[in-house]
Design an enzyme around this catalytic site. Structure first.
Site, PDB file in Angstrom:
ATOM      1  N   THR A 208      23.189 -47.616  35.599  1.00  0.00           N
ATOM      2  CA  THR A 208      23.183 -48.629  34.546  1.00  0.00           C
ATOM      3  C   THR A 208      24.536 -49.353  34.492  1.00  0.00           C
ATOM      4  OG1 THR A 208      21.659 -47.198  33.344  1.00  0.00           O
ATOM      5  CG2 THR A 208      22.562 -49.018  32.108  1.00  0.00           C
TER       6      THR A 208
ATOM      7  N   THR B 243      19.669 -51.969  34.275  1.00  0.00           N
ATOM      8  CA  THR B 243      19.602 -50.649  34.918  1.00  0.00           C
ATOM      9  C   THR B 243      18.489 -50.551  35.951  1.00  0.00           C
ATOM     10  OG1 THR B 243      19.410 -48.278  34.434  1.00  0.00           O
ATOM     11  CG2 THR B 243      18.047 -49.733  33.116  1.00  0.00           C
TER      12      THR B 243
ATOM     13  N   ASN C 132      17.900 -47.199  36.316  1.00  0.00           N
ATOM     14  CA  ASN C 132      17.882 -45.816  35.838  1.00  0.00           C
ATOM     15  C   ASN C 132      18.845 -44.955  36.645  1.00  0.00           C
ATOM     16  OD1 ASN C 132      17.271 -43.851  34.015  1.00  0.00           O
ATOM     17  ND2 ASN C 132      15.495 -43.102  35.109  1.00  0.00           N
TER      18      ASN C 132
ATOM     19  N   ASP D 170      12.107 -42.282  32.146  1.00  0.00           N
ATOM     20  CA  ASP D 170      12.504 -42.462  30.740  1.00  0.00           C
ATOM     21  C   ASP D 170      11.320 -42.318  29.783  1.00  0.00           C
ATOM     22  OD1 ASP D 170      15.213 -42.668  30.994  1.00  0.00           O
ATOM     23  OD2 ASP D 170      15.308 -44.842  30.923  1.00  0.00           O
TER      24      ASP D 170
ATOM     25  N   SER E   2      14.369 -46.489  25.849  1.00  0.00           N
ATOM     26  CA  SER E   2      15.676 -46.646  26.493  1.00  0.00           C
ATOM     27  C   SER E   2      16.766 -46.232  25.516  1.00  0.00           C
ATOM     28  CB  SER E   2      15.852 -48.113  26.874  1.00  0.00           C
ATOM     29  OG  SER E   2      17.164 -48.352  27.330  1.00  0.00           O
ATOM     30  N   SER E   3      17.940 -45.975  26.078  1.00  0.00           N
ATOM     31  CA  SER E   3      19.117 -45.758  25.223  1.00  0.00           C
ATOM     32  C   SER E   3      20.060 -46.951  25.258  1.00  0.00           C
ATOM     33  CB  SER E   3      19.887 -44.521  25.700  1.00  0.00           C
ATOM     34  OG  SER E   3      19.090 -43.376  25.617  1.00  0.00           O
TER      35      SER E   3
ATOM     36  N   GLY F  45      25.312 -44.996  30.785  1.00  0.00           N
ATOM     37  CA  GLY F  45      25.584 -43.583  30.510  1.00  0.00           C
ATOM     38  C   GLY F  45      24.346 -42.811  30.080  1.00  0.00           C
ATOM     39  N   GLY F  46      23.148 -43.348  30.376  1.00  0.00           N
ATOM     40  CA  GLY F  46      21.926 -42.616  30.021  1.00  0.00           C
ATOM     41  C   GLY F  46      21.892 -42.351  28.533  1.00  0.00           C
TER      42      GLY F  46
HETATM   43  N1  GLY Z   1      17.618 -45.752  32.026  1.00  0.00           N
HETATM   44  C1  GLY Z   1      18.525 -45.530  30.995  1.00  0.00           C
HETATM   45  C2  GLY Z   1      18.076 -46.104  29.698  1.00  0.00           C
HETATM   46  O1  GLY Z   1      17.407 -47.100  29.665  1.00  0.00           O
HETATM   47  O2  GLY Z   1      18.336 -45.555  28.676  1.00  0.00           O
END
Ligand code: GLY
Length: 575
Positions: A380, A398, A400, A422, A451-452, A471-472
């Site tokens: 990301t 991203t 991912n 996700d 998503s985050s 950063g996930g």
């Molecule tokens: N793939 C990371 C996010 O979208 O949170």
């Protein structure tokens, strides 16, 4: 901020001071009038070539949205480890002309073949290979549609101009840097399964090495088709045919109507207030904005500057724990599930959660299975832009995990994402980031995975900042720490460098960068019942720009943890 934290921050910032950028216009401050327009443009991104592409487009007469197209496409070329046109993203825009904030959701969608059963093995366990590698892990890409949408609705320049830097860099190549080499080594076994991937990354017979030039001529042609034909250049015609063929060849199932039917969605951003700041951020299908609102609205109950280091971390971590619990249970694509937004965003709800925080004791998270979130910062990417008209872009994009699915569709140069991981592919089973989900985030045809990503704006009487990070699952807490830094009066570069810590409900432990929490505070937190992993490697890649309306100063802050990132400020209007 506690003294040890401030000392650590200075130690982190000073060696990298050159990486940030600022343009001070005025020294006096308090009496200066509030300006309505910034003096110029500021751009911060995860790669200097992308920041430069954006500035070149501003110099060519473009606005922040044109620059965003250039930065986004260039990152897709020079950071294939993090994002790309085979992936998706969220773009938070502020259109100075109308005064409106717009959230452009270009998240990938699930193909109809992606039923929950498709991701289980014969024992009913999650098939992790399918979830994270190859065609089944990929959602229908959204990023190309976003580039076209931004250009058609908000930009001034044609895609042929704004995509030119990315096309040139894909064709002529760019220098490989250590992060790409390292990431490739860690994903090599997967990537070399696929002939399209081998054609790009093993073109000279050996894996990418730092200092070599990576050329992606087929990707150049694919981006050129988007420049020429817009949406149809990717989602119809030769590129679409090659994407479908690649997915089929590797055993997956996509339909042409899933590509032609892809749509970006404009959504109302989330808004809330924290102390003196109006915060504008990502709505579902991001979990970022809701979690950020919950955390900050809980924290509003304390004056953090008056707490000692241990208690400050204690209350922030307890806010994180509660917000991530709600993320797990309630959040998903709002077009498919009813997310209880009124409750989750309400001050009363936050006050209720605050009341459950014991001032001296950790609240144990429920005893559900959890796995440690991987230490990652390379997946990301984020960029932040303010232009001289006051337009703003905060965008996170991203594929991912590192290099997404690992699958490059032959003949296109397009590396497909592995965003399907996700989704809560198996209810209650943690994904690669160690976060779980349940029904709200189960896969369904056309649904967007939770998503985050948390692209955000914050605005006070004097200051506007644009920020976000990769950063996930740690994205949201990175942005939280950044906002708390701005609230303490730090500059953009200091905010990008702030030491990080994180808690995500499950696993029930605080992760902290080495030195982010001082030894005495670690002991005090442990005495309160927290588990503290206090010596984790650095993570994240926060990119931020800010404008002080009173001093008329623009600043850029680029994360010192990423040596190829850059922030540039041009402090005069470019005619
Ligand atoms: N793939 C990371 C996010 O979208 O949170």
């Amino acid at each position: 901020m506690s003294k040890p934290l401030r000392a650590l921050l200075l130690a982190l910032v000073l060696p990298f001071a050159a990486a940030g950028a600022s343009a001070a216009q005025a020294s006096d401050t308090s009496s200066a009038q509030i300006r309505t327009h910034p003096p110029g443009t500021a751009i911060a991104s995860g790669h200097a070539l992308a920041t430069k592409a954006g500035m070149d487009i501003i110099r060519a007469g473009g606005n922040a949205f044109d620059a965003a197209v250039a930065v986004s496409a260039t990152l897709s070329v020079v950071e294939p480890i993090s994002s790309g046109i085979g992936g998706g993203g969220f773009f938070l825009l502020h259109d100075a002309k109308t005064g409106k904030d717009i959230f452009v959701d270009a998240r990938e969608t699930a193909p109809a073949s992606a039923t929950p059963a498709a991701y289980l093995d014969e024992k009913g366990e999650l098939n992790r290979d399918r979830a994270t590698n190859g065609p089944w892990s990929a959602g229908i890409p959204g990023l190309p549609a976003a580039l076209v949408h931004l250009a058609q609705n908000y930009g001034r320049l044609p895609l042929k101009t704004t995509l030119a830097p990315a096309i040139r860099l894909a064709r002529e190549g760019f220098e490989i840097y250590p992060r790409l080499e390292r990431g490739y080594a860690s994903r090599r076994a997967v990537m070399e399964r696929y002939r399209g991937t081998r054609a790009v990354f093993l073109a000279d017979g050996t894996p990418p090495m730092t200092g070599e030039i990576l050329r992606q001529p087929e990707l150049a042609r694919t981006i050129e088709l988007i420049a020429e034909k817009g949406f149809d250049g990717f989602y119809r015609g030769e590129t679409a045919k090659k994407l479908l063929a690649a997915v089929k060849e590797e055993g997956g199932k996509w339909r042409i109507d899933e590509l032609t039917g892809y749509q970006v969605k404009e959504r109302e951003p989330l808004r809330f207030r924290y102390r003196d700041w109006d915060i504008t951020t990502a709505p579902p299908p991001s979990s970022g904005g809701v979690a950020l609102a919950e955390m900050l609205q809980i924290l509003e109950g304390w004056d953090l500057s008056k707490l000692d280091e241990a208690h400050r971390h204690h209350v922030i971590v307890e806010a994180m724990r509660r917000a991530y619990r709600d993320r797990t249970i309630y959040l998903g694509d709002p077009d498919f599930v009813k997310v209880p937004m009124r409750r989750l965003m309400s001050l009363d709800y936050a006050a209720g959660l605050r009341a459950t925080i014991h001032p001296e004791k950790a609240t144990p998270s429920e005893l559900l299975p959890g796995v440690p979130a991987p230490l990652e910062d390379d997946e990301t990417t984020h960029y932040s832009i303010i232009d001289a008209d006051g337009n703003r872009v905060s965008a996170t994009q991203t594929v991912n995990l590192l290099y997404g699915s690992g699958l490059v569709a032959p003949g296109t140069g397009v590396l497909l994402n592995n965003e399907m991981d996700d989704f809560a592919l198996r209810p209650g089973t943690p994904n690669a980031f160690g976060v779980m989900g349940f029904a709200a985030n189960a896969p369904e045809a056309g649904k967007r995975m939770l998503s985050s990503m948390t692209p955000s704006f914050i605005e006070s009487k004097d200051r506007i900042a644009v920020l976000g990070a990769p950063g996930g699952s740690r994205i949201i807490t990175e942005v939280l720490v950044g906002i708390l830094g701005y609230d303490e009066g730090l500059n953009a570069q200091q905010v990008a460098a702030l030491p990080r810590f994180h808690h995500q409900w499950m696993p029930d432990a605080i992760s902290a960068e080495k030195g982010a929490i001082g030894p005495a505070a670690v002991s005090a937190l442990e005495a309160m019942g927290h588990t503290v992993n206090a010596a984790e490697s650095p993570w994240g890649n926060l990119q931020t720009v800010s404008w002080n309306k009173r001093t008329n100063t623009l600043e850029g802050g680029t994360d010192p943890r990423n040596p190829v990132g850059s922030a540039e400020v041009v402090d005069s209007r470019i005619p």
